[in-house]
Every structure is written in structure tokens, then in C-alpha cells.
Design a protein around this motif. Structure first.
Motif, PDB file in Angstrom:
ATOM      1  N   TRP A 337     -13.500  39.594   4.599  1.00  0.00           N
ATOM      2  CA  TRP A 337     -13.935  39.081   3.288  1.00  0.00           C
ATOM      3  C   TRP A 337     -15.387  39.435   2.979  1.00  0.00           C
ATOM      4  N   ASP A 367      -8.180  39.552   4.484  1.00  0.00           N
ATOM      5  CA  ASP A 367      -8.379  38.429   3.560  1.00  0.00           C
ATOM      6  C   ASP A 367      -7.816  38.775   2.182  1.00  0.00           C
ATOM      7  N   TRP A 412      -4.444  36.592   5.071  1.00  0.00           N
ATOM      8  CA  TRP A 412      -4.858  35.515   4.156  1.00  0.00           C
ATOM      9  C   TRP A 412      -3.772  35.281   3.108  1.00  0.00           C
ATOM     10  N   ARG A 444     -11.781  29.349 -11.204  1.00  0.00           N
ATOM     11  CA  ARG A 444     -11.673  30.685 -10.589  1.00  0.00           C
ATOM     12  C   ARG A 444     -10.530  31.462 -11.260  1.00  0.00           C
ATOM     13  N   LYS A 477      -4.361  32.662   7.359  1.00  0.00           N
ATOM     14  CA  LYS A 477      -5.414  31.818   6.761  1.00  0.00           C
ATOM     15  C   LYS A 477      -4.856  31.306   5.442  1.00  0.00           C
ATOM     16  N   ASP A 479      -5.383  29.408   2.153  1.00  0.00           N
ATOM     17  CA  ASP A 479      -6.528  29.055   1.308  1.00  0.00           C
ATOM     18  C   ASP A 479      -6.095  28.213   0.097  1.00  0.00           C
ATOM     19  N   ASN A 481      -8.194  27.432  -3.627  1.00  0.00           N
ATOM     20  CA  ASN A 481      -9.513  27.678  -4.210  1.00  0.00           C
ATOM     21  C   ASN A 481      -9.827  27.007  -5.538  1.00  0.00           C
ATOM     22  N   CYS A 527      -7.956  26.351   4.954  1.00  0.00           N
ATOM     23  CA  CYS A 527      -9.151  26.748   4.208  1.00  0.00           C
ATOM     24  C   CYS A 527      -8.994  26.224   2.789  1.00  0.00           C
ATOM     25  N   GLY A 530     -13.603  27.410   1.812  1.00  0.00           N
ATOM     26  CA  GLY A 530     -14.327  26.876   2.961  1.00  0.00           C
ATOM     27  C   GLY A 530     -13.716  25.550   3.345  1.00  0.00           C
ATOM     28  N   TRP A 546     -11.377  26.737   8.242  1.00  0.00           N
ATOM     29  CA  TRP A 546     -12.620  27.441   7.869  1.00  0.00           C
ATOM     30  C   TRP A 546     -13.597  26.382   7.356  1.00  0.00           C
ATOM     31  N   ASP A 549     -17.651  27.983   3.136  1.00  0.00           N
ATOM     32  CA  ASP A 549     -17.924  29.328   2.618  1.00  0.00           C
ATOM     33  C   ASP A 549     -19.402  29.669   2.763  1.00  0.00           C
ATOM     34  N   GLU A 605     -17.718  38.198  10.339  1.00  0.00           N
ATOM     35  CA  GLU A 605     -17.323  38.415   8.951  1.00  0.00           C
ATOM     36  C   GLU A 605     -18.403  39.248   8.268  1.00  0.00           C
TER      37      GLU A 605
HETATM   38  C1  DGJ Z   1     -12.328  31.308  -0.209  1.00  0.00           C
HETATM   39  C2  DGJ Z   1     -12.439  31.376   1.285  1.00  0.00           C
HETATM   40  O1  DGJ Z   1     -13.127  30.285   1.800  1.00  0.00           O
HETATM   41  C3  DGJ Z   1     -13.080  32.697   1.659  1.00  0.00           C
HETATM   42  O2  DGJ Z   1     -13.295  32.752   3.041  1.00  0.00           O
HETATM   43  C4  DGJ Z   1     -12.192  33.803   1.193  1.00  0.00           C
HETATM   44  O3  DGJ Z   1     -10.974  33.754   1.866  1.00  0.00           O
HETATM   45  C5  DGJ Z   1     -11.984  33.699  -0.311  1.00  0.00           C
HETATM   46  N1  DGJ Z   1     -11.533  32.394  -0.685  1.00  0.00           N
HETATM   47  C6  DGJ Z   1     -10.993  34.724  -0.783  1.00  0.00           C
HETATM   48  O4  DGJ Z   1     -10.665  34.567  -2.088  1.00  0.00           O
END
Ligand code: DGJ
Length: 729
Positions: A337, A367, A412, A444, A477, A479, A481, A527, A530, A546, A549, A605
Motif C-alpha cells: 500500500w 493491498d 486485501w 471516500r 486483510k 478492510d 473504510n 482493518c 487502520g 491493522w 493508518d 510497508e
Molecule cells: C485503509 C487501510 O488501513 C490501508 O492500510 C489500506 O489498506 C487502504 N485502506 C486501502 O484502501
């Protein structure tokens, strides 16, 4: 036997190794809370309750002329709204007749071998012969509403868990407005509470406040446990330190919106309630149906925060994190990433992997950006088909090439999301969580999928599992977001819209459960931008998360410090990234980035191709060192040696092996001085009578703990050190 019942006094005493928890079936079946603290026997502590006629404190009708029994100030096990306890409560209902009262009284109890499990929800587990369960059955005799209070006792681990099941045993539908997991009453005020607040890229900052009269709370309405507040709190003596004083930790095993609320009442007593946030919650309970709350894990320490943290760490490692990765050595990874963001192709990834292999790294994690139309974060989420053009071949081929280098391959995903610019959105716009007639709220540039609908979960699961079936993926991973807003499900009727948040969590947990069952070899890393979902609920599925971030080593000192109060080091995903740091622009030595990232599940990373030969040598050395100390870091006890919020020039911590034979002391200098003072760090947890060797120097354990360890003079800003101390035979 960890559950004592005194038939005569009707007192239940739950005992763990060092703590005890007591409650009593009092007059007319009212269940009173009597005690939680240092271990005691079954002596009835109800004499501590001041029974007197207190102004404006009503009495249950059955007490007749006796005005000395009042729910308004008596300590409760599960406080109900509407019957004369005005403090923050556990349960609120709207009955079939429109009334809001529910009055639960003791009916019976069951004592079961082993620790209970919760259907569809994460919960602590116990091995053979390790746990016990007490279920207290209560009933409201007017409506037939029933309640089961669950107590899990992990004696050796010093943990008591609580959860509640609310059952409609009546004949009319009831609307549940609030269903907390527990309340915990203390007969004292003047306590501090420690909670962990933050934001994206600065999670779990520690804050400690004196509890004041009235209510104070932390919580989340974001559909996740959140970056902003963590569902883990500590109540403690105002004088409580790392090594002294009484403290009580409460961790909610749930990853959705939550509330932790403390109240100091008119009589200087304190109550803590914890559970699902009631604000966006309601649940229709038809006759015969039940509602299960998530679980809270409680731990008491009479010796300050350090033992409290150690117990929470052990609890998570032994009774929450499951599967082979709970104990198996986790691979050191390189994540692309911060090395490439969306700008990569197959060749670039392979070049990073080749460099990584050269340096001793064991896994490449691909990722965001490998699927659908995803060259930026404006599109593609929901289209879980491989972008073979970008990769220059199939994902299977890429994974095979990485495997051929002798490395594992990880991937990811962000399964709970949908971009408007995606095929999924074009074919299933109704899968999006959105209120009809409202444009909604993008974050986002993405929306959240309606995981309260089983068919949505199944649809996404099918796409993701297809990839996991085809490709040799050994790490995922997962995620998430954005925060959830505009809660609405087209699949639920008007009067059930309040159920979405909880149903969403059931959908997510079902997906995760299916994933870990079907692919037990996969290491899952949670995640949410983060650490926005760094909680005990996620740890049940993903052995590591995770952490943030924010990969700036200096900022991470606070983030990892706060995280360590409740969560084990093995759970903390932490990587060495580039300097200047991408989030803050700060420059730090590569050694320091390594020192900080080693306090967790370690990885890199950054674009390894940009490192100088000297830097590569440092990386090689870090990897060897991390491998050498892996057991010490993951299995040892973690000691916070300094307070990063205090007026110190450095931050230090140490890992000490269970047998106290090994110690890894880590320190980062955060403030340079001209003509500097010596920085002395006092170690903890060593054997005072042993002699410890660090390089060519030998110290006694007592000298290191009571006198301290003098750090060398720094030569550069943010310099760090790692000292390995080994006890001599
Ligand atoms: C948020 C994550 O915390 C990052 O490490 C990464 O994976 C991004 N998203 C990717 O969009």
C-alpha cells in the motif's frame, strides 16, 4: 468450583483466581449486586447496603410500610427502566399496552459446566474443564417478559463475562428500546475512568478523568466500534498506578455501535453500563422470540494497570483468538500500500517481492487496487473480479510466482462496501444502505452494503470465496473504510428499521465465521482505515488487526501505548514505513521505525527497491532480530515503562518472558537536549535475585528494577535502542 451458592442467604459468589463477584436474591426476588473485587468467600456482603427511608426514593409495592428497600439506590445486577431506578439502566421496553416498565425478578438459576457460547456472536471460549456458567432466570410477572443473565467464569484467567438474553414470554409483541450487556454497581464515588478516544490516524489515546455526578459516556454511532472511542474502559481508584491500586477493566466483545456509560448517583455510588448503543436501536420481540446481547469481559486487578493489561492480553490469547494462527508464528510481511498505492502492475509487485525475499521477508500482501475498475478510491468496490490487465495475468499466476520465490501471498479485500461506479451498483443498487428519497452520505466515495440482508452477505461471500478457492492465498486483510450513516434496509418493514445495526453485525460475523471455518489456514488481519474496528469482537475472527493508518513511529508510540491497555501485542499489526512518513512528513531513523513496529505483528510497508545497501542491511538485521525474539514479544509479558503523555524525554517498554529469564528493553528518545541529562529507565517484571547480561555488561534484576538502566547518549533525533537481557544460569 468457581460458583458458590449459599442456599440460606441466597448469595451467589463467583470466584476467579484473585477476584470475586457477588450478588443476592433479595426480598421478592430482586437481584442485588453486592460486590466485585479482591477474592472473598461466600460471606454475605448485603450488610453494606444502607437500608433507610430516603427522600423521594420509592419502594416496590410489596414492601408495604417498609420504606427501607428502594430500587432508586440499591445496587442492581440488571437495572430496568420504569420501575423506580432512575440511574442509567440496562433494559427499556415498550409493552403491548404502550407502557414502558419491566420488572425482572429472580425465578431460578442453572449452573453449567464449561463457558457458554453465544449464537452468531463472538464470545470467550474455554478449554476442557476450564470454565463454568451461571444462568440466572428472571421474569416480569405482569407481562411474562423473561430475562436470562449469563455469567461465564474463567477462574484461572481471572475473567468474569456477562451477557443477557431477553425473551418475550408474554402474549403481546414488545418493542425493545435498550438491551445492554451488563451493569456494574459500586458503592463508592470518586473513581477515575480511563477510556481510549481518537480519530482516523490517531486511535486509542488514553484519557483519564474523575467521574463526576451525573452521566458520562463514550460510545459510537458509526456502525463500527470506531476510531473515536474504543469499547474498552477501566474504572479505578484515583490513586491507581501501573503497579498499585484497584482497577476494573470492561471490554465489550462486539464491533458495532456501542455505549459505555458511567453514572455517579445522588448517594455517591457509581454505575457502569455497557452494551449496544441504544440510540439507533430497537427490536420487535414477538411472543416466544428472544434477543441476545453481546458479551462483556470483566477483569479486576488489585495491583494496578499492569496486571490488568496482562490478564486482558492472556484472555485474548487463550480464550478469544481462535484457530491455528492463535499460536502459530505469523509471517513477516511486505504490504504494497504505502509502496505503490494504486499505481502498480504485476511486474512491480514481483520486484518488490524479490527484494523482500532477499531481505528475509516471508509474505507479500497485495493491498487495494487489484480488482474491478480500481485505480483510485472513486470506483470498483463490490466488483470482486481480478483486473488481469493491470496484473499482467491472473491472480493465481501472480500468487504462484510469489510462492515460487519462497514467499506466501496475501490479499486485501473490503467486502462490506460498494462504489457507485461499479458493476455491482449498476446491477444491485438496492444492496446499498441508503434511505429512499435521500441522496445519503458518501465517504471516500463509497457506500456501505446492507449486510443486514442475508442475500447481500451471501452474494459478496460467493465472489470472495471464488477467489480464495482459486488462488493460494494464505492471508486476508479485511478492510472497512467509512462509518455507517443513513441506516435503512429496503428488506425490513418500517417498524424494524431500528434492527439494522445489530442485524448488520450478525451478517458480518456470519461471513467471518464462514471464512475462518472454510479456510482455517488463512491468517485474517482486521482493518478499518487502520484501527477503526480494533475490538474484542473482531479478534474472535482475526488474530491481528491493522493498528492505525498512521505509520509514523513517533505517533505510534502513543497509539500502541493506549492499545496495550486492553489488547495483546500479537494483535497489533505494525509496519516499518518510509521516511519522511507519508502521514506526518516526519523523518525518523530506520532503526527506530523497526523498534516501534517490532511491538506487534511485524511487517514492512514501503518500496524496498528505494532502500540503500546500508538500509537493506538494517532491514535484514531487524528481521533476524524479530525472528529471534518472536516468542518473547508474542508470548512474554509487556511492560509499559514510561508514560508517553508525561514529561519524559523518551518512551520505553519491555517484553519479559514468563520465566523471567529474558527481557527485551526498547526505548525511543522523543526529545533532544543540548548538554543532555541522563535518561534512566526502571525495568519491571524481572527476577530481583537474578543477574542479567546485556552485551558485555551484567546487572542484577533488583538493580535494573529499583535503580534503573541508563540509556546511552543519543546521537540523532528519535534515536532508539533495543537491549536484549538474558538471565545468567
Ligand atoms: C485503509 C487501510 O488501513 C490501508 O492500510 C489500506 O489498506 C487502504 N485502506 C486501502 O484502501
Amino acid at each position: 468450583m468457581a460458583i458458590l451458592l449459599n442456599q440460606e442467604t441466597k448469595v451467589f459468589t463467583l470466584q476467579t483466581k484473585t477476584s470475586a463477584y457477588q450478588m443476592k436474591v433479595a426480598d421478592y426476588g430482586v437481584l442485588l449486586h453486592l460486590y466485585y473485587g479482591r477474592r472473598i468467600g461466600d460471606c454475605d456482603l448485603s450488610y453494606l447496603i444502607q437500608r433507610t427511608d430516603r427522600g423521594f426514593c420509592g419502594n416496590p409495592y410489596e414492601m408495604q410500610q417498609d420504606r427501607t428497600f428502594s430500587l432508586d439506590y440499591f445496587p442492581q445486577e440488571y437495572s430496568c427502566f420504569g420501575i423506580g431506578d432512575y440511574r442509567t439502566d440496562c433494559v427499556k421496553v415498550i409493552n403491548g399496552d404502550g407502557s414502558c416498565a419491566v420488572d425482572y425478578r429472580y425465578r431460578s438459576h442453572r449452573i453449567l459446566e464449561g463457558k457458554y457460547a453465544l449464537e452468531g456472536l463472538p464470545a470467550l471460549f474455554a478449554g476442557e474443564g476450564q470454565g463454568e456458567t451461571l444462568v440466572i432466570e428472571m421474569e416480569d410477572q405482569c407481562t411474562g417478559m423473561k430475562l436470562e443473565l449469563y455469567y461465564g467464569i474463567l477462574e484461572e484467567a481471572d475473567v468474569i463475562t456477562r451477557a443477557a438474553k431477553i425473551i418475550n414470554g408474554g402474549e403481546k409483541t414488545v418493542l425493545l428500546k435498550r438491551a445492554m450487556s451488563m451493569c456494574l454497581d459500586f458503592n463508592t464515588d470518586g473513581m477515575d475512568w480511563v477510556h481510549f478516544y481518537g480519530k482516523h490516524t490517531m486511535e486509542r489515546e488514553l484519557e483519564r478523568n474523575r467521574l463526576h455526578h451525573g452521566r458520562q459516556s463514550v460510545g459510537s454511532e458509526r456502525g463500527t466500534s470506531s476510531h473515536q472511542h474504543n469499547p474498552f474502559v477501566i474504572l479505578c481508584d484515583p490513586s491507581c498506578t501501573e503497579e498499585t491500586g484497584e482497577c476494573y477493566g470492561a471490554g465489550l466483545i462486539y464491533s458495532g455501535s456501542f455505549l459505555a456509560e458511567a453514572e455517579v448517583d445522588q448517594f455517591h455510588q457509581t454505575r457502569l453500563v455497557m452494551g449496544i448503543s441504544p440510540d439507533q436501536f430497537s427490536w420487535m420481540l414477538n411472543p416466544g422470540e428472544s434477543f441476545q446481547t453481546p458479551e462483556v469481559a470483566l477483569i479486576y486487578s488489585g495491583e494496578g494497570f499492569t496486571p490488568l493489561s496482562h490478564k486482558f492480553h492472556r484472555m485474548a490469547s487463550e480464550h478469544l483468538i481462535r484457530g491455528q494462527w492463535a499460536k502459530k508464528r505469523r509471517p513477516i510481511l511486505i504490504n504494497n500500500w504505502e509502496a505503490t498505492y494504486f499505481n502498480f502492475n504485476g511486474e512491480k509487485l514481483l520486484n518488490i517481492a524479490r527484494e523482500a525475499k532477499e531481505l528475509g521477508i516471508e509474505m507479500l500482501v497485495l493491498d487495494d487496487g487489484w480488482f474491478g475498475k480500481r485505480d483510485s478510491d472513486y470506483s470498483g468496490l463490490g466488483d470482486w473480479t481480478v483486473n488481469e490487465k493491470k496484473l499482467g495475468g491472473s491472480l493465481k499466476e501472480l500468487a504462484e510466482k510469489v510462492n515460487a520465490l519462497g514467499m506466501k501471498f496475501g490479499l486485501w479485500v473490503e467486502p462490506e462496501m460498494i462504489s457507485e461506479d461499479s458493476n455491482l451498483y449498476r446491477s444491485h443498487p438496492d444492496w446499498t444502505m441508503r434511505i429512499p428519497g435521500r441522496p445519503g452520505n458518501v465517504a471516500r466515495s463509497q457506500f456501505v452494503l446492507d449486510f443486514s440482508r442475508p442475500e447481500v452477505v451471501d452474494g459478496i461471500q460467493e465472489m470472495i470465496f471464488k477467489i480464495l478457492d482459486e488462488v493460494n492465498i494464505e492471508y486476508v486483510k479485511w478492510d472497512f473504510n467509512r462509518s455507517i450513516s443513513n441506516y435503512f434496509s429496503t428488506a425490513l418493514p418500517v417498524n424494524r428499521q431500528g434492527e439494522i445495526g445489530y442485524r448488520y453485525m450478525l451478517g458480518l460475523y456470519r461471513f467471518l465465521e464462514n471464512l475462518v471455518t472454510r479456510y482455517p489456514h488463512i491468517l485474517l488481519e482486521g482493518c478499518s482505515g487502520g484501527g477503526g474496528r480494533f475490538d474484542f469482537g473482531m479478534l474472535y475472527y482475526s488474530p491481528q488487526i491493522w493498528c492505525s493508518d498512521d505509520t509514523d513511529a513517533v505517533e505510534r508510540l502513543k497509539i500502541q501505548y493506549g492499545t496495550s491497555f486492553g489488547y495483546p501485542i500479537s494483535a497489533v499489526g505494525s509496519h516499518v514505513s518510509a521516511s519522511p512518513n507519508h502521514q506526518t512528513g516526519r523523518k525518523t531513523p530506520l532503526e527506530t521505525r523497526g523498534t516501534v513496529a517490532m511491538a506487534g505483528s511485524f511487517g514492512y510497508e514501503l518500496d524496498l527497491r528505494c532502500l540503500s545497501p546500508e538500509e537493506k542491511e538494517i532491514v535484514r538485521h531487524q528481521i533476524q532480530e524479530y525472528k529471534q525474539h518472536y516468542d518473547l514479544i508474542h508470548e512474554g509479558d509487556y511492560y509499559r515503562l514510561t508514560d508517553p503523555y508525561g514529561d519524559c524525554r523518551g518512551v520505553a517498554w519491555a517484553f519479559v518472558s514468563q520465566d523471567k529469564a529474558e527481557c527485551l528493553l526498547c526505548a525511543v528518545l522523543t526529545r533532544l537536549q543540548a548538554n543532555p541529562d541522563g535518561v534512566i529507565v526502571k525495568l519491571k517484571g524481572l527476577n530481583p535475585g537474578k543477574r542479567y547480561r546485556a552485551g558485555d555488561k551484567v546487572y542484577t534484576g533488583e538493580a535494573l528494577m529499583y535503580g534503573g538502566f541508563l540509556l546511552p547518549l543519543p546521537r540523532e533525533e528519535y534515536q532508539s535502542w533495543r537491549f536484549y537481557l538474558k538471565a545468567e544460569e
